[in-house]
Design a protein around this motif. Structure first.
Motif, short mmCIF file in Angstrom:
data_model
loop_
_atom_site.label_atom_id
_atom_site.label_comp_id
_atom_site.label_asym_id
_atom_site.label_seq_id
_atom_site.Cartn_x
_atom_site.Cartn_y
_atom_site.Cartn_z
N GLU A 1 -14.67 -6.96 -7.88
CA GLU A 1 -13.41 -6.75 -7.21
C GLU A 1 -13.69 -6.71 -5.70
OE1 GLU A 1 -10.34 -6.12 -8.62
OE2 GLU A 1 -11.04 -6.25 -10.68
N SER A 2 -12.97 -7.51 -4.91
CA SER A 2 -13.23 -7.56 -3.48
C SER A 2 -11.93 -7.85 -2.74
CB SER A 2 -14.28 -8.62 -3.15
OG SER A 2 -13.80 -9.91 -3.48
N THR A 3 -11.93 -7.51 -1.44
CA THR A 3 -10.77 -7.77 -0.61
C THR A 3 -11.22 -8.37 0.72
OG1 THR A 3 -10.82 -5.54 0.36
CG2 THR A 3 -9.46 -5.86 -1.60
N LEU A 4 -10.32 -9.12 1.35
CA LEU A 4 -10.58 -9.71 2.66
C LEU A 4 -9.30 -9.63 3.47
CD1 LEU A 4 -12.32 -11.39 4.66
CD2 LEU A 4 -11.37 -13.45 3.56
N VAL A 5 -9.35 -8.89 4.59
CA VAL A 5 -8.20 -8.78 5.49
C VAL A 5 -8.30 -9.87 6.55
CG1 VAL A 5 -7.02 -7.33 7.18
CG2 VAL A 5 -7.92 -6.31 5.07
N ILE A 6 -7.20 -10.59 6.77
CA ILE A 6 -7.14 -11.64 7.78
C ILE A 6 -6.19 -11.20 8.90
CG2 ILE A 6 -6.61 -14.07 8.22
CD1 ILE A 6 -7.00 -14.56 5.22
N GLY A 7 -6.61 -11.33 10.13
CA GLY A 7 -5.76 -10.95 11.26
C GLY A 7 -6.49 -11.19 12.56
#
Length: 273
Positions: free
Chosen positions: A135-141
């Motif tokens: 399970e992983s997340t990636l924030v783009i901004g």
């Protein structure tokens, strides 16, 4: 209901599947437990109620038995264990079974099987970012708190988040000022994304690629000609107009031959007389 646990040799355990009703373990597109076609037949094992049948390619049972307290099948480099599910568990949703099939395919494809994001329009166009395993997340901004920083004033500091889980890949809008669209649809909350999805973060456009998903849904290739043999090409009959033209062009030739034979016969008669 039965619980299915798939373990790949040398890899960590994958999340289990809780399935009700009859199901198939194999490489077919509609198999509830889908394994790569390189190791499994389209229908490798069929489970109905408390009984299982291992199938030959023609669909004939090679072996059969009861699930009982649990039975394990060795298929290629995979171990598939089927046992009664714990009481009270909910059936596994279809998207999880599809996601696990993609994860198994990725292990065969190596690093080229990882899902990726690519910037098509905006700063850093052409840049790619593979997604970490579940399970992983990636924030783009555009802010320092983002995992993937894209320096564009049209983006919020934390614009959107990509969540890769065992149920697939989702995108979540983080209350951005210019919104997030997937294939032209403005999302509210979160949305599942699949191979080829276009993601718009304001004016920035990204493309989501999932090679494993693309491979699983691809149509079988057309059979090639047998090795060492050239394909047979049947001769074509000439078109009627072409045949008539060829026949007409042959008339002067035969006339010339006839004249030459008559002249030769006359010459022979003169000499002999």
């Amino acid at each position: 209901m039965l619980r299915v646990e798939v373990t790949e040799e040398g890899q960590g355990a994958l999340p289990s599947l809780d399935l009700e009703g009859a199901f198939v373990i194999g490489s077919a597109a509609d198999a509830r437990v889908r394994l790569p076609a390189t190791v499994a037949k389209p229908e490798h094992v069929r489970v109905e109620g408390t009984r299982w049948r291992a199938l030959a390619p023609a669909g004939v049972a090679e072996a059969a038995g009861e699930v009982g307290d649990g039975v394990a099948f060795s298929i290629g480099g995979y171990r598939v264990r089927v046992a009664p599910a714990p009481p009270g568990v909910a059936p596994t949703p279809p998207q999880r079974t599809e996601s696990l099939a993609r994860e198994l395919m990725r292990s065969l494809m190596g690093t080229s099987g990882a899902p990726t994001l690519e910037i098509e329009v905006g700063p850093l166009a052409g840049a790619k970012r593979p997604l970490a395993p579940p399970e992983s997340t990636l924030v783009i901004g555009r802010g320092d708190e983002a995992g993937w920083i894209i320096a564009d004033d049209d983006l919020s500091r934390a614009h959107a988040e990509i969540r890769r889980g065992w149920d697939g890949v989702r995108i979540v809008d983080l209350d951005s000022k210019n919104g997030t669209k997937v294939d032209g649809v403005t999302i509210e909350g979160e949305m599942m994304i699949s191979d080829g999805a276009e993601i718009r973060l304001g004016k920035v456009v990204l493309r989501f690629r999932d090679p494993a998903e693309k491979h699983l849904r691809a149509e079988p290739a057309k059979p090639a000609a047998p090795a060492g043999r050239d394909p047979v090409i049947a001769p074509r009959a000439p078109a009627p107009a072409a045949a008539a033209k060829a026949k007409a062009s042959a008339v002067p030739f035969y006339a010339a031959i006839a004249i030459m034979l008559v002249a030769l016969a006359g010459l022979v008669w003169i000499v002999s007389s």
